[in-house]
Design an enzyme around this catalytic site. Structure first.
Site, PDB file in Angstrom:
ATOM      1  N   HIS A  84       0.756  -1.254  -0.008  1.00  0.00           N
ATOM      2  CA  HIS A  84       0.219  -0.032  -0.015  1.00  0.00           C
ATOM      3  C   HIS A  84       0.999   1.181  -0.150  1.00  0.00           C
ATOM      4  O   HIS A  84       1.693   1.298   0.803  1.00  0.00           O
ATOM      5  CB  HIS A  84      -0.870  -0.033   1.152  1.00  0.00           C
ATOM      6  CG  HIS A  84      -2.051   0.828   1.158  1.00  0.00           C
ATOM      7  ND1 HIS A  84      -2.853   1.044   0.018  1.00  0.00           N
ATOM      8  CD2 HIS A  84      -2.511   1.814   2.108  1.00  0.00           C
ATOM      9  CE1 HIS A  84      -3.842   2.080   0.268  1.00  0.00           C
ATOM     10  NE2 HIS A  84      -3.543   2.531   1.402  1.00  0.00           N
TER      11      HIS A  84
ATOM     12  N   ARG B  73      -6.525  -1.359  -7.341  1.00  0.00           N
ATOM     13  CA  ARG B  73      -7.060  -1.488  -6.007  1.00  0.00           C
ATOM     14  C   ARG B  73      -7.894  -0.198  -5.611  1.00  0.00           C
ATOM     15  O   ARG B  73      -7.714   0.370  -4.850  1.00  0.00           O
ATOM     16  CB  ARG B  73      -6.313  -1.948  -4.964  1.00  0.00           C
ATOM     17  CG  ARG B  73      -6.894  -2.958  -4.166  1.00  0.00           C
ATOM     18  CD  ARG B  73      -5.646  -3.512  -3.282  1.00  0.00           C
ATOM     19  NE  ARG B  73      -4.995  -2.368  -2.671  1.00  0.00           N
ATOM     20  CZ  ARG B  73      -3.533  -2.527  -2.446  1.00  0.00           C
ATOM     21  NH1 ARG B  73      -2.958  -3.329  -2.949  1.00  0.00           N
ATOM     22  NH2 ARG B  73      -2.825  -1.447  -1.773  1.00  0.00           N
TER      23      ARG B  73
ATOM     24  N   TYR C 292     -25.415  29.066  18.189  1.00  0.00           N
ATOM     25  CA  TYR C 292     -24.621  28.928  19.265  1.00  0.00           C
ATOM     26  C   TYR C 292     -23.452  29.581  19.068  1.00  0.00           C
ATOM     27  O   TYR C 292     -22.711  29.735  18.030  1.00  0.00           O
ATOM     28  CB  TYR C 292     -24.178  27.372  19.309  1.00  0.00           C
ATOM     29  CG  TYR C 292     -25.406  26.358  19.808  1.00  0.00           C
ATOM     30  CD1 TYR C 292     -26.167  26.470  20.842  1.00  0.00           C
ATOM     31  CD2 TYR C 292     -25.733  25.292  18.664  1.00  0.00           C
ATOM     32  CE1 TYR C 292     -27.121  25.568  21.120  1.00  0.00           C
ATOM     33  CE2 TYR C 292     -26.814  24.429  19.395  1.00  0.00           C
ATOM     34  CZ  TYR C 292     -27.226  24.651  20.418  1.00  0.00           C
ATOM     35  OH  TYR C 292     -28.335  23.839  20.594  1.00  0.00           O
TER      36      TYR C 292
ATOM     37  N   CYS D 120     -25.299  23.477  14.081  1.00  0.00           N
ATOM     38  CA  CYS D 120     -25.778  22.758  15.166  1.00  0.00           C
ATOM     39  C   CYS D 120     -25.942  21.250  14.785  1.00  0.00           C
ATOM     40  O   CYS D 120     -25.264  20.688  13.934  1.00  0.00           O
ATOM     41  CB  CYS D 120     -27.077  23.174  15.292  1.00  0.00           C
ATOM     42  SG  CYS D 120     -27.387  25.097  15.343  1.00  0.00           S
TER      43      CYS D 120
HETATM   44  C1  PLP Z   1      -8.500   1.953   1.361  1.00  0.00           C
HETATM   45  C2  PLP Z   1      -7.396   1.404   0.535  1.00  0.00           C
HETATM   46  C3  PLP Z   1      -7.247   1.102  -0.877  1.00  0.00           C
HETATM   47  C4  PLP Z   1      -8.190   2.177  -1.552  1.00  0.00           C
HETATM   48  O1  PLP Z   1      -7.689   3.304  -1.427  1.00  0.00           O
HETATM   49  P1  PLP Z   1      -8.063   4.709  -2.253  1.00  0.00           P
HETATM   50  O2  PLP Z   1      -7.146   5.755  -1.849  1.00  0.00           O
HETATM   51  O3  PLP Z   1      -9.436   5.406  -1.773  1.00  0.00           O
HETATM   52  O4  PLP Z   1      -7.826   4.235  -3.731  1.00  0.00           O
HETATM   53  C5  PLP Z   1      -6.329   0.201  -1.423  1.00  0.00           C
HETATM   54  N1  PLP Z   1      -5.716  -0.274  -0.697  1.00  0.00           N
HETATM   55  C6  PLP Z   1      -5.713  -0.401   0.527  1.00  0.00           C
HETATM   56  C7  PLP Z   1      -4.981  -1.541   1.381  1.00  0.00           C
HETATM   57  C8  PLP Z   1      -6.770   0.407   1.368  1.00  0.00           C
HETATM   58  O5  PLP Z   1      -6.388   0.223   2.731  1.00  0.00           O
END
Ligand code: PLP
Length: 378
Positions: free
Chosen positions: A171, A231, A272, A319
């Site tokens: 990631h 992804r 508020y 609010c």
């Molecule tokens: C949330 C997530 C994604 C998607 O991320 P975006 O920025 O919304 O495209 C892909 N891989 C992992 C491991 C994630 O946690």
């Protein structure tokens, strides 16, 4: 009982979701698969409805954050592959296997625990190995001096009995942020990822699905990162700074209604904390949306809502259930009229900046009090 005149609601467009899916899909290299990220109730849109649409449209995989989210999809009749990106305790291995759910494996200890659990009743758990290449969150650590050890552990984990290591993923930490330094960091993460894979493959193991491209990587033209599967989450829903440039369309339109209208003289304080004072005679509308619906109090006095005839600045502290807007320049707006908080007519990026956050957080914050209405935008 269903009340027809809702005070606020979120319209979700199946047409736009499918449009975005097809636009993203058609930009992929041939043979590349598509995983739709539907965690956090599909970024607030509704996981089950989103999953069913993506399944019908031909997406290859779905991803969620946790076991409950995966089970919601299975119980709702979704049969396509589902990957849990987050941590699941190995005591749930039988539930994972029984529901045909793919689990991310976040380290060697976790891999061994899943393997032992699967073997104890003669089953096989389908897994994707998580490689940590610089996010410093979940996964086998594959950065810097740890690369060799991380790759060796991955190779061991892949061969454990009771596990079918279908995939491997990493990631990116800054693929969605502009600038050379960020791009350099993403490229280095990608290099570490492919290097780790190469080492596991040199040890004689092949992954069927290597994936790393989130929305940022898909967007910022890093086509080589597509590998076997992409992804995306945010882009699929048509949000993010550059979504429009790709021809993607927002899927959610958060709407509310004018409850009442009153005219105040100059010097009247509003809401508020008395954080707004009228400068002139002001026609003020009360909207049926507040922070309990997911409109952040932090953007009080810092954004506008959209009416068909123009925009109205929001005034005074938001609010719990209501907020006020200045309708002086929109004399035709009457109680009962609909206003858009964000969607095709009101940029979520602008609202996000006003709330000092990112579109992701605002989408996920639309609360459960707000009904999701699946219908195409008119
Ligand atoms: C949330 C997530 C994604 C998607 O991320 P975006 O920025 O919304 O495209 C892909 N891989 C992992 C491991 C994630 O946690």
């Amino acid at each position: 009982m269903k009340i027809p005149d809702k005070r606020c609601w979120a319209e979700v467009s199946p047409e736009n979701l499918l449009h975005n899916y097809h636009v993203l899909r058609s930009s992929l290299p041939g043979g590349c698969r598509f995983l739709g990220v539907v965690k956090a109730d599909a970024y607030g849109h509704g996981a089950l409805e989103t999953a069913r649409l993506l399944e019908k449209a031909g997406a290859d995989y779905l991803a969620v954050a946790c076991l409950d989210e995966a089970l919601e999809l299975r119980e709702g009749g979704v049969t396509m592959p589902v990957l849990i990106l987050g941590h699941t305790d190995a005591r749930y291995t039988a539930l994972l296997i029984g529901n045909d759910i793919t689990q991310a494996v976040t380290g060697l200890k976790e891999a061994e625990a899943f393997s032992a659990a699967a073997q104890s009743f003669g089953g096989t758990l389908r897994v994707h190995m998580a490689a940590d290449t610089g996010m410093s969150r979940l996964g086998f650590l594959c950065t810097g001096a740890e690369l060799e050890r991380g790759a060796a552990q991955l190779a061991r984990a892949c061969r454990l009995p009771g596990l079918d290591a279908e995939g491997i993923f990493t990631h990116f930490a800054v693929s969605d942020e502009p600038g050379e330094e960020n791009e350099r960091y993403t490229r280095e993460q990608f290099r570490l990822f492919t290097e780790a894979i190469a080492r596991v493959e040199a040890a004689g193991f092949r992954f069927r699905l290597r994936h790393c491209a989130n929305s940022g990587a898909v967007l910022h033209c890093l086509p080589e990162t597509a590998l076997d599967m992409v992804r995306p989450g945010l882009l699929l829903y048509g949000y993010g700074d550059d979504a429009g440039k790709l021809g993607l369309r927002p899927c959610m339109r958060l709407k509310t209604r004018v409850l009442t209208v009153k005219t105040y003289g100059p010097g009247t304080t509003v809401s508020y904390g008395r954080r707004y004072t009228t400068a002139r005679e002001t026609r003020m509308g009360v909207l049926g949306i507040g922070y309990a619906d997911g409109l952040p109090r932090l953007c009080s006095n810092h954004f506008s809502v959209a009416f068909p005839g123009g925009t109205a600045p929001q005034r005074g502290s938001i609010c719990m259930d209501m907020c006020m807007v200045d309708l002086s320049d929109l004399p035709d707006v009457q109680p009962g009229d609909e206003a858009e908080i964000f969607g095709p007519g009101a940029d979520l990026n602008v609202l996000s900046r006003a709330a000092q956050t990112i579109p992701y957080e605002l989408l996920c914050s639309v609360s459960k009090r707000v009904p999701r209405v699946w219908k195409n935008f008119d």
